[in-house]
Design an enzyme around this catalytic site. Structure first.
Site, PDB file in Angstrom:
ATOM      1  CE1 TYR A  52      43.643  44.559  28.342  1.00  0.00           C
ATOM      2  CE2 TYR A  52      43.994  41.716  27.746  1.00  0.00           C
ATOM      3  CZ  TYR A  52      43.097  43.759  27.657  1.00  0.00           C
ATOM      4  OH  TYR A  52      42.743  43.219  25.960  1.00  0.00           O
ATOM      5  NE  ARG A  55      40.234  39.208  29.019  1.00  0.00           N
ATOM      6  CZ  ARG A  55      40.432  39.124  27.976  1.00  0.00           C
ATOM      7  NH1 ARG A  55      40.574  40.101  27.618  1.00  0.00           N
ATOM      8  NH2 ARG A  55      40.504  37.865  27.221  1.00  0.00           N
ATOM      9  CG  HIS A 104      44.828  37.881  19.457  1.00  0.00           C
ATOM     10  ND1 HIS A 104      43.765  37.567  19.678  1.00  0.00           N
ATOM     11  CD2 HIS A 104      44.969  38.094  18.507  1.00  0.00           C
ATOM     12  CE1 HIS A 104      43.040  37.725  18.051  1.00  0.00           C
ATOM     13  NE2 HIS A 104      44.324  37.993  17.715  1.00  0.00           N
ATOM     14  CB  CYS A 131      60.149  48.340  32.432  1.00  0.00           C
ATOM     15  SG  CYS A 131      62.113  47.222  31.853  1.00  0.00           S
ATOM     16  CB  CYS A 134      64.021  49.965  30.911  1.00  0.00           C
ATOM     17  SG  CYS A 134      62.308  50.562  30.477  1.00  0.00           S
ATOM     18  CB  ALA A 214      34.931  23.623  23.020  1.00  0.00           C
TER      19      ALA A 214
END
Ligand code: BV8
Length: 223
Positions: A52, A55, A104, A131, A134, A214
């Site tokens: 990821y 990407r 998504h 995080c 937390c 497209a």
């Protein structure tokens, strides 16, 4: 007239972002079970973050194309009539000026899988990030993996059942529940159109087809 549009990876293809199932698509390079499932993330979070991160970097460097711009123009002129739903996790619809429902999730949001907090994703995520809410080392990309519930489904369902026109743009119709949206729209009595480089496996569900890239077909369809 209520218009519902669903986009897939094909709408971002001409912006240089890879699709999944075309020739040399992402799923020909990565095993989706390793990088797009909760089990794969549990097994090897570093590999999933690497997938990821790459990407996210590609998407950040990409530019919206004429299809994104045309859809943004349509929404600007008919804000109360048009719902844009995307399966994509890039932000090219937003950068073209459109608001899209991301079923998504998004490459640019991080989520804590311990407390479910979300925040803007850093460019590079690692398994050791903690995080901000937390403080547990439990961060993941806020994308929907296989076996996970897509986001905003109630809103999407309502808009589909109220549609007069449904257009699927640049999606292979291989992944559910998105691939079933055309059936819901038809149930609502909507006219349906598939805009794609080719007729897909669910092409028979559509009243009409517009074939071509497209960036050429969508501006003509919008105008
Ligand atoms: C769920 C992660 C349940 C983010 C992705 C029946 C009903 C419900 C579920 C299932 C079902 N049958 C099977 C399932 C399970 C599964 C599924 O559908 N599996 C498939 C493989 C059979 N579905 C799920 O797991 C979903 N979750 O159902 O949860 C549940 C219920 C209750 C509680 C808990 C759970 C989750 C699905 C989401 C998975 N995540 N990605 C990311 O990494 O991006 S899916 C992945 O495929 C991508 O996200 C992408 O969004 C999606 C669809 O791909 P496309 O966008 O269509 O791209 P593709 O490459 O396939 O096609 C590109 C198209 O563009 C082609 O047609 C090409 O011709 C065209 N094109 C190319 N260039 C151009 C072009 N067109 C125009 N112009 C061009 N230039």
């Amino acid at each position: 007239m209520k218009i519902v549009i669903l986009t897939g990876a094909g709408v971002s293809a001409e912006s240089g972002l890879g699709t999944f199932r075309d020739k040399d698509g992402l799923w020909t390079k990565y095993d989706l079970n390793e990088v797009a499932t909760p089990e794969g993330f549990a097994r090897n979070p570093a590999l999933v973050h690497q997938f990821y991160n790459a990407r996210r970097s590609n998407a950040a460097g990409a530019v919206p194309n004429a299809a994104h711009d045309a859809l943004a123009r349509l929404i600007r002129t008919r804000p109360d009539d048009v719902t844009l739903i995307t399966q994509n996790v890039d932000d090219l619809h937003e950068r073209a000026g459109a608001t899209a429902i991301h079923m998504h999730g998004s490459l640019f949001t991080a989520r804590c899988h311990a407390c479910a907090a979300t925040w803007p994703a850093p460019q590079v995520m690692t398994p050791n990030d903690s995080c901000p809410e937390c403080a547990r080392p439990a961060t993941r990309p806020d994308v929907v993996w296989f076996g996970e519930m897509p986001q905003h489904m109630e809103l999407i369902h309502d808009r589909l059942l109220d549609a007069d026109l449904f257009a699927a743009i640049g999606t292979s119709g291989q992944v559910y529940p998105a691939a079933g949206f055309v059936d819901l729209a038809r149930e609502a009595g909507a006219e349906t159109v598939e805009i794609n480089l080719e007729t897909t496996d669910i092409g028979g569900q559509f009243d009409s087809h517009i074939v071509g890239p497209a960036s050429e077909t969508v501006p003509v369809w919008v105008d």
